[in-house]
Scaffold this motif. Structure first.
Motif, PDB file in Angstrom:
ATOM      1  N   VAL A 126       6.183  10.306   4.405  1.00 50.07           N
ATOM      2  CA  VAL A 126       5.755  11.688   4.168  1.00 50.07           C
ATOM      3  C   VAL A 126       4.449  11.711   3.376  1.00 50.07           C
ATOM      4  O   VAL A 126       3.516  12.452   3.698  1.00 50.07           O
ATOM      5  CB  VAL A 126       6.858  12.474   3.437  1.00 50.07           C
ATOM      6  N   LEU A 127       4.361  10.902   2.333  1.00 49.61           N
ATOM      7  CA  LEU A 127       3.147  10.868   1.528  1.00 49.61           C
ATOM      8  C   LEU A 127       1.949  10.396   2.353  1.00 49.61           C
ATOM      9  O   LEU A 127       0.856  10.971   2.272  1.00 49.61           O
ATOM     10  CB  LEU A 127       3.352   9.952   0.322  1.00 49.61           C
ATOM     11  N   ARG A 128       2.148   9.353   3.149  1.00 51.63           N
ATOM     12  CA  ARG A 128       1.056   8.818   3.953  1.00 51.63           C
ATOM     13  C   ARG A 128       0.615   9.791   5.042  1.00 51.63           C
ATOM     14  O   ARG A 128      -0.579   9.927   5.320  1.00 51.63           O
ATOM     15  CB  ARG A 128       1.478   7.507   4.616  1.00 51.63           C
ATOM     16  N   SER A 129       1.571  10.469   5.663  1.00 57.03           N
ATOM     17  CA  SER A 129       1.258  11.302   6.818  1.00 57.03           C
ATOM     18  C   SER A 129       0.790  12.696   6.441  1.00 57.03           C
ATOM     19  O   SER A 129      -0.130  13.243   7.069  1.00 57.03           O
ATOM     20  CB  SER A 129       2.495  11.408   7.730  1.00 57.03           C
ATOM     21  N   PHE A 130       1.411  13.292   5.428  1.00 55.19           N
ATOM     22  CA  PHE A 130       1.102  14.675   5.108  1.00 55.19           C
ATOM     23  C   PHE A 130       0.040  14.822   4.017  1.00 55.19           C
ATOM     24  O   PHE A 130      -0.597  15.877   3.923  1.00 55.19           O
ATOM     25  CB  PHE A 130       2.376  15.424   4.722  1.00 55.19           C
ATOM     26  N   GLY A 131      -0.164  13.783   3.203  1.00 52.79           N
ATOM     27  CA  GLY A 131      -1.231  13.867   2.217  1.00 52.79           C
ATOM     28  C   GLY A 131      -2.579  14.191   2.848  1.00 52.79           C
ATOM     29  O   GLY A 131      -3.292  15.097   2.395  1.00 52.79           O
ATOM     30  N   PRO A 132      -2.968  13.500   3.927  1.00 51.04           N
ATOM     31  CA  PRO A 132      -4.276  13.753   4.535  1.00 51.04           C
ATOM     32  C   PRO A 132      -4.406  15.117   5.217  1.00 51.04           C
ATOM     33  O   PRO A 132      -5.535  15.551   5.478  1.00 51.04           O
ATOM     34  CB  PRO A 132      -4.397  12.624   5.570  1.00 51.04           C
ATOM     35  N   VAL A 133      -3.294  15.778   5.548  1.00 51.46           N
ATOM     36  CA  VAL A 133      -3.383  17.065   6.252  1.00 51.46           C
ATOM     37  C   VAL A 133      -3.026  18.235   5.333  1.00 51.46           C
ATOM     38  O   VAL A 133      -2.886  19.368   5.792  1.00 51.46           O
ATOM     39  CB  VAL A 133      -2.495  17.087   7.521  1.00 51.46           C
ATOM     40  N   SER A 165      -0.003   0.568  -6.747  1.00 41.31           N
ATOM     41  CA  SER A 165      -0.499   1.306  -5.590  1.00 41.31           C
ATOM     42  C   SER A 165       0.691   1.635  -4.689  1.00 41.31           C
ATOM     43  O   SER A 165       1.801   1.096  -4.871  1.00 41.31           O
ATOM     44  CB  SER A 165      -1.503   0.462  -4.810  1.00 41.31           C
ATOM     45  N   LEU A 166       0.478   2.488  -3.712  1.00 44.21           N
ATOM     46  CA  LEU A 166       1.563   2.807  -2.785  1.00 44.21           C
ATOM     47  C   LEU A 166       2.017   1.557  -2.046  1.00 44.21           C
ATOM     48  O   LEU A 166       3.223   1.343  -1.853  1.00 44.21           O
ATOM     49  CB  LEU A 166       1.122   3.879  -1.792  1.00 44.21           C
ATOM     50  N   VAL A 206       4.677   8.676  -5.710  1.00 40.76           N
ATOM     51  CA  VAL A 206       3.920   9.918  -5.927  1.00 40.76           C
ATOM     52  C   VAL A 206       2.770   9.670  -6.891  1.00 40.76           C
ATOM     53  O   VAL A 206       1.632  10.122  -6.677  1.00 40.76           O
ATOM     54  CB  VAL A 206       4.846  11.028  -6.451  1.00 40.76           C
ATOM     55  N   ARG A 207       3.043   8.965  -7.976  1.00 40.89           N
ATOM     56  CA  ARG A 207       2.001   8.662  -8.955  1.00 40.89           C
ATOM     57  C   ARG A 207       0.863   7.869  -8.306  1.00 40.89           C
ATOM     58  O   ARG A 207      -0.321   8.103  -8.607  1.00 40.89           O
ATOM     59  CB  ARG A 207       2.593   7.868 -10.119  1.00 40.89           C
ATOM     60  N   ALA A 208       1.204   6.956  -7.418  1.00 32.93           N
ATOM     61  CA  ALA A 208       0.194   6.129  -6.770  1.00 32.93           C
ATOM     62  C   ALA A 208      -0.719   6.969  -5.881  1.00 32.93           C
ATOM     63  O   ALA A 208      -1.950   6.832  -5.928  1.00 32.93           O
ATOM     64  CB  ALA A 208       0.866   5.029  -5.942  1.00 32.93           C
ATOM     65  N   VAL A 209      -0.123   7.827  -5.070  1.00 39.36           N
ATOM     66  CA  VAL A 209      -0.925   8.665  -4.175  1.00 39.36           C
ATOM     67  C   VAL A 209      -1.772   9.638  -4.982  1.00 39.36           C
ATOM     68  O   VAL A 209      -2.959   9.849  -4.702  1.00 39.36           O
ATOM     69  CB  VAL A 209      -0.008   9.421  -3.194  1.00 39.36           C
TER      70      VAL A 209
END
Length: 298
Positions: A126-133, A165-166, A206-209
């Motif tokens: 979720v973090l990887r996919s939705f962070g950029p959008v 890091s993530l 979450v902290r990493a992102v």
């Protein structure tokens, strides 16, 4: 949350029942008729029924649609994020809430793979996919708990998550998974209660992102955080506690999370942190839960 010119798009995972469904209800009640709330879950029938029921509630204003999503399917998570980017230009609210239910009389080790897949691998996806959008002024929240502070782990494990890091968090989670499978988890310091390392890893992810995008997000009023809603009376949590006198209903707990969603701007003190009742919990807080660990089956 900043009001976009286009319709706002919100998504909640693990939303068929309990806190997830209450979050969908709260979002749908406070968003506008042109806005869209996606209620997601794995079971097609339950997703459709829940979305229909929320749509019919008297207080519902926004549109509510059910969407089948298995959060353990990384490709499916990425596809949905891409679809929302292409169709709507992104997403405004993402609440990662899915969790695997484990009962007290079940072997923690036997359920570890499913639990880690739903709570951790899915959080990473979720973090990887939705962070950029995530659109400017948006919210990306991961539902965790107060057990997600670093101090709840054996000090030997702290370097795996502190400042990681993530990718490093993902590696630590997979190392934990292998140790559980191999029967070496206890000697390495991992607690038998899956919920502790799982929540710490969620918060660490979450902290990493957040660390990599803090300045840009704060300038745009965007918030990324993990959130502890407190004790909630749900089918997942009820078997673990004998005293529920202080527990909140899902609707009550949802209000805490929704307060972050609809707050104006993004509070720098909360950005990237584990937030409980509007306040950040110190990352080093806590101590290993020895007594709870002894009560569990190997």
């Amino acid at each position: 949350m900043v009001r976009m010119n286009a319709s706002r798009i919100a998504l909640v995972t693990g939303a068929n029942q309990g806190l997830g469904r209450a979050l969908v209800e709260g979002l749908a009640a406070r968003l506008d008729p042109a806005d869209l709330v996606l209620l997601t879950g794995r079971d097609p029938r339950r997703v459709a029924e829940a979305a229909d029921e929320v749509s019919r509630l008297p207080g519902t204003r926004g549109r509510v649609l059910g969407r089948v999503l298995d959060v353990t399917d990384t490709d499916a998570v990425g596809h949905l994020a891409g679809e929302l980017r292409d169709e709507y230009g992104g997403v405004d609210v993402v609440i990662s809430n899915a969790v695997a239910r484990v009962l007290p009389d079940e072997s923690q080790a036997a359920r570890a793979d499913e639990f880690i897949d739903v709570s951790n691998a899915a959080t990473h996806a979720v973090l990887r996919s939705f962070g950029p959008v995530l659109r400017p002024g948006g919210r990306l929240l991961v539902v965790a708990s107060s057990l997600g502070t670093l101090g709840h782990l054996d000090p030997r494990l702290h370097p795996l998550f502190d400042g990681a890091s993530l990718e490093q968090v993902e590696h630590a989670v997979e190392s934990w998974r292998r140790a559980v499978r191999d029967g070496t988890a206890a000697e390495a310091g991992w607690p038998r209660w899956l919920n502790v390392p799982s929540k710490v890893a969620q918060v660490a992810a979450v902290r990493a992102v957040a660390a990599g995008r803090r300045a840009h997000d704060l300038a745009a009023g965007t918030l990324i955080a993990s959130v502890c809603p407190g004790m909630v009376d749900t089918a997942t949590s009820r078997p673990w506690f004998s005293d529920y006198s202080q527990a909140q209903s899902p609707a009550e707990a949802a209000r805490t999370v929704l307060g972050l969603v609809f707050a104006d701007g993004a509070d720098p003190a909360l950005y990237g942190e584990l937030v409980r009742f509007g306040e950040p919990l110190p990352w080093p807080q806590g101590a290993p839960l020895v007594e709870q660990d002894r009560m569990l089956r190997p």
